[in-house]
Write a protein that holds these residues in place. Structure first.
Motif, PDB file in Angstrom:
ATOM      1  N   ILE A 107       0.831  -1.209   0.000  1.00  0.00           N
ATOM      2  CA  ILE A 107       0.000   0.000   0.000  1.00  0.00           C
ATOM      3  C   ILE A 107       0.863   1.256   0.000  1.00  0.00           C
ATOM      4  O   ILE A 107       0.580   2.225  -0.710  1.00  0.00           O
ATOM      5  N   TYR A 108       1.944   1.230   0.774  1.00  0.00           N
ATOM      6  CA  TYR A 108       2.745   2.434   0.969  1.00  0.00           C
ATOM      7  C   TYR A 108       4.060   2.422   0.188  1.00  0.00           C
ATOM      8  O   TYR A 108       4.935   3.236   0.472  1.00  0.00           O
ATOM      9  N   TYR A 109       4.218   1.510  -0.793  1.00  0.00           N
ATOM     10  CA  TYR A 109       5.527   1.432  -1.441  1.00  0.00           C
ATOM     11  C   TYR A 109       5.815   2.641  -2.331  1.00  0.00           C
ATOM     12  O   TYR A 109       6.962   2.873  -2.707  1.00  0.00           O
ATOM     13  N   ASN A 113       7.750   9.042   1.927  1.00  0.00           N
ATOM     14  CA  ASN A 113       8.818   8.623   2.835  1.00  0.00           C
ATOM     15  C   ASN A 113       9.171   7.168   2.525  1.00  0.00           C
ATOM     16  O   ASN A 113       8.412   6.258   2.854  1.00  0.00           O
ATOM     17  N   PRO A 114      10.309   6.897   1.884  1.00  0.00           N
ATOM     18  CA  PRO A 114      10.611   5.526   1.455  1.00  0.00           C
ATOM     19  C   PRO A 114      10.933   4.575   2.596  1.00  0.00           C
ATOM     20  O   PRO A 114      10.960   3.358   2.395  1.00  0.00           O
ATOM     21  N   TYR A 115      11.189   5.106   3.789  1.00  0.00           N
ATOM     22  CA  TYR A 115      11.575   4.239   4.898  1.00  0.00           C
ATOM     23  C   TYR A 115      10.388   3.458   5.460  1.00  0.00           C
ATOM     24  O   TYR A 115      10.575   2.385   6.031  1.00  0.00           O
ATOM     25  N   ILE A 116       9.184   3.984   5.313  1.00  0.00           N
ATOM     26  CA  ILE A 116       8.009   3.284   5.841  1.00  0.00           C
ATOM     27  C   ILE A 116       7.816   1.940   5.137  1.00  0.00           C
ATOM     28  O   ILE A 116       7.745   0.893   5.794  1.00  0.00           O
ATOM     29  N   PRO A 117       7.733   1.890   3.794  1.00  0.00           N
ATOM     30  CA  PRO A 117       7.596   0.576   3.148  1.00  0.00           C
ATOM     31  C   PRO A 117       8.829  -0.300   3.298  1.00  0.00           C
ATOM     32  O   PRO A 117       8.707  -1.528   3.371  1.00  0.00           O
ATOM     33  N   LEU A 118      10.012   0.314   3.362  1.00  0.00           N
ATOM     34  CA  LEU A 118      11.228  -0.489   3.508  1.00  0.00           C
ATOM     35  C   LEU A 118      11.264  -1.184   4.865  1.00  0.00           C
ATOM     36  O   LEU A 118      11.622  -2.369   4.965  1.00  0.00           O
ATOM     37  N   ILE A 119      10.870  -0.468   5.912  1.00  0.00           N
ATOM     38  CA  ILE A 119      10.860  -1.065   7.254  1.00  0.00           C
ATOM     39  C   ILE A 119       9.828  -2.183   7.332  1.00  0.00           C
ATOM     40  O   ILE A 119      10.104  -3.275   7.852  1.00  0.00           O
ATOM     41  N   SER A 120       8.629  -1.928   6.820  1.00  0.00           N
ATOM     42  CA  SER A 120       7.591  -2.961   6.869  1.00  0.00           C
ATOM     43  C   SER A 120       7.977  -4.167   6.014  1.00  0.00           C
ATOM     44  O   SER A 120       7.719  -5.317   6.394  1.00  0.00           O
ATOM     45  N   HIS A 121       8.637  -3.927   4.885  1.00  0.00           N
ATOM     46  CA  HIS A 121       9.088  -5.037   4.039  1.00  0.00           C
ATOM     47  C   HIS A 121      10.186  -5.839   4.736  1.00  0.00           C
ATOM     48  O   HIS A 121      10.205  -7.079   4.668  1.00  0.00           O
ATOM     49  N   HIS A 168      12.675  -2.851  -3.871  1.00  0.00           N
ATOM     50  CA  HIS A 168      13.603  -2.713  -2.746  1.00  0.00           C
ATOM     51  C   HIS A 168      14.860  -3.526  -3.048  1.00  0.00           C
ATOM     52  O   HIS A 168      14.935  -4.715  -2.717  1.00  0.00           O
ATOM     53  N   PRO A 169      15.851  -2.925  -3.688  1.00  0.00           N
ATOM     54  CA  PRO A 169      17.071  -3.665  -4.047  1.00  0.00           C
ATOM     55  C   PRO A 169      17.822  -4.227  -2.844  1.00  0.00           C
ATOM     56  O   PRO A 169      18.538  -5.217  -2.987  1.00  0.00           O
ATOM     57  N   ILE A 170      17.676  -3.596  -1.689  1.00  0.00           N
ATOM     58  CA  ILE A 170      18.381  -4.107  -0.502  1.00  0.00           C
ATOM     59  C   ILE A 170      17.870  -5.496  -0.140  1.00  0.00           C
ATOM     60  O   ILE A 170      18.657  -6.423   0.121  1.00  0.00           O
ATOM     61  N   ILE A 171      16.555  -5.665  -0.124  1.00  0.00           N
ATOM     62  CA  ILE A 171      15.978  -6.980   0.165  1.00  0.00           C
ATOM     63  C   ILE A 171      16.368  -7.969  -0.927  1.00  0.00           C
ATOM     64  O   ILE A 171      16.628  -9.147  -0.652  1.00  0.00           O
ATOM     65  N   PHE A 172      16.438  -7.492  -2.160  1.00  0.00           N
ATOM     66  CA  PHE A 172      16.868  -8.348  -3.274  1.00  0.00           C
ATOM     67  C   PHE A 172      18.290  -8.851  -3.044  1.00  0.00           C
ATOM     68  O   PHE A 172      18.591 -10.026  -3.292  1.00  0.00           O
ATOM     69  N   SER A 173      19.152  -7.977  -2.554  1.00  0.00           N
ATOM     70  CA  SER A 173      20.543  -8.374  -2.292  1.00  0.00           C
ATOM     71  C   SER A 173      20.610  -9.456  -1.220  1.00  0.00           C
ATOM     72  O   SER A 173      21.339 -10.447  -1.367  1.00  0.00           O
ATOM     73  N   PHE A 174      19.833  -9.276  -0.156  1.00  0.00           N
ATOM     74  CA  PHE A 174      19.840 -10.279   0.911  1.00  0.00           C
ATOM     75  C   PHE A 174      19.261 -11.609   0.420  1.00  0.00           C
ATOM     76  O   PHE A 174      19.746 -12.682   0.801  1.00  0.00           O
TER      77      PHE A 174
END
Length: 286
Positions: A107-109, A113-121, A168-174
């Motif tokens: 919903i919020y991606y 503020n990009p940190y909200i969806p990144l934190i929830s993801h 979210h490339p960071i999650i992709f990297s992990f």
């Protein structure tokens, strides 16, 4: 009644018409009425309506705050009493929270503020792995290597898919790191520890496929970050047999010849690719 008073009455009537037809905001109409009538003709009923509307507009905020407090209270209760629940209840709670985090992220991606969806993801990704671990322990599959590999293969693939979908490339990297570690464990179990030839059959094709995927994603402007990650990973996979053997044997001399050969191959491929790209650019310009 003199002419000035008549003009004021006409202006006041016009302002009241503007208010009724909502040509101007009520605040501007109040200001004009106070200006021309010295406050005597300022409508009191409208101000009451305004206060009512302000009260109504503040109601959703109050309900949101109350709902947030309730959710936090429920979360604290479950956190403090989580271990006392039945294992199936624990898994149900984890599954619901994980799904809720993914829904919030979707919903919020596109939020400012990009940190909200990144934190929830990130929370959803961690909870998914916890859910799988709990599933393995609950059914006694934690000692079965195949079940562990398949379960975490599912986790890392979900990470990759959701990270691409939610950007979210960071999650992709992990997720890619997790797949790499998992695949490396499978390869080391299948291949003798001192072999240098057989691991090439496992890693070089993977490196080529990953490089091709990175190049394919590079053609899309919005996927450049993922393409860089894949291209770097393909470079790492290309040298993974030497990395493993050097790490296990603690000796650089055992992998010198293989490293030298691969470096030469990389230089040749680099110049070939460079010439191909130049020819493609010239063709597009023509």
């Amino acid at each position: 009644m003199n002419s000035n008073e008549k003009e004021k009455q006409v202006i006041i009537q016009e302002i009241n018409k503007w208010r009724e037809s909502k040509l101007l905001p009520s605040e501007y109409c109040d200001f004009l009425l106070n200006l021309y009538s010295s406050g005597s003709n300022a409508p009191k009923k409208e101000t009451k309506k305004d206060t009512k509307s302000n009260g109504k507009s503040s109601l959703p905020r109050i309900l949101t705050i109350i709902g947030f407090v309730i959710v936090v209270a429920i979360g604290i209760y479950f956190f403090l009493n989580f271990t006392s629940f039945h294992p199936i209840m624990q898994m149900t709670i984890l599954g619901i929270i994980t799904l809720a985090c993914y829904v919030v992220t979707s919903i919020y991606y596109k939020h400012s503020n990009p940190y909200i969806p990144l934190i929830s993801h990130s929370i959803a990704s961690v909870l998914l792995s916890v859910f799988v671990l709990r599933f393995l322990f609950l059914y006694g599959l934690d000692q079965d290597i195949s079940s562990v590999h398949i379960s975490f293969l599912f986790v890392f693939v979900v990470w990759l898919i959701m990270s691409i979908a939610l950007r979210h490339p960071i999650i992709f990297s992990f997720g890619l790191i997790g797949l790499t570690v998992l695949y490396n464990q499978v390869v080391t179990q299948q291949v003798p520890s001192e072999s240098i030839i057989e691991p090439q059959l496992y890693w070089v094709p993977v490196a080529l496929i990953t490089c091709w995927l990175g190049y394919a994603l590079y053609q899309h402007k919005k996927q450049h970050q993922y393409s860089y990650i894949l291209l770097f990973s393909s470079f790492l996979y290309f040298f993974m047999p030497e990395i493993n053997l050097g790490w296990l044997s603690r000796s650089f001399s055992s992998i010198q010849e293989s490293l030298a050969l691969k470096i030469i191959i990389l230089f040749i491929l680099f110049f070939i690719g460079k010439s191909v790209l130049r020819s493609q650019v010239k063709q597009t310009e023509v």
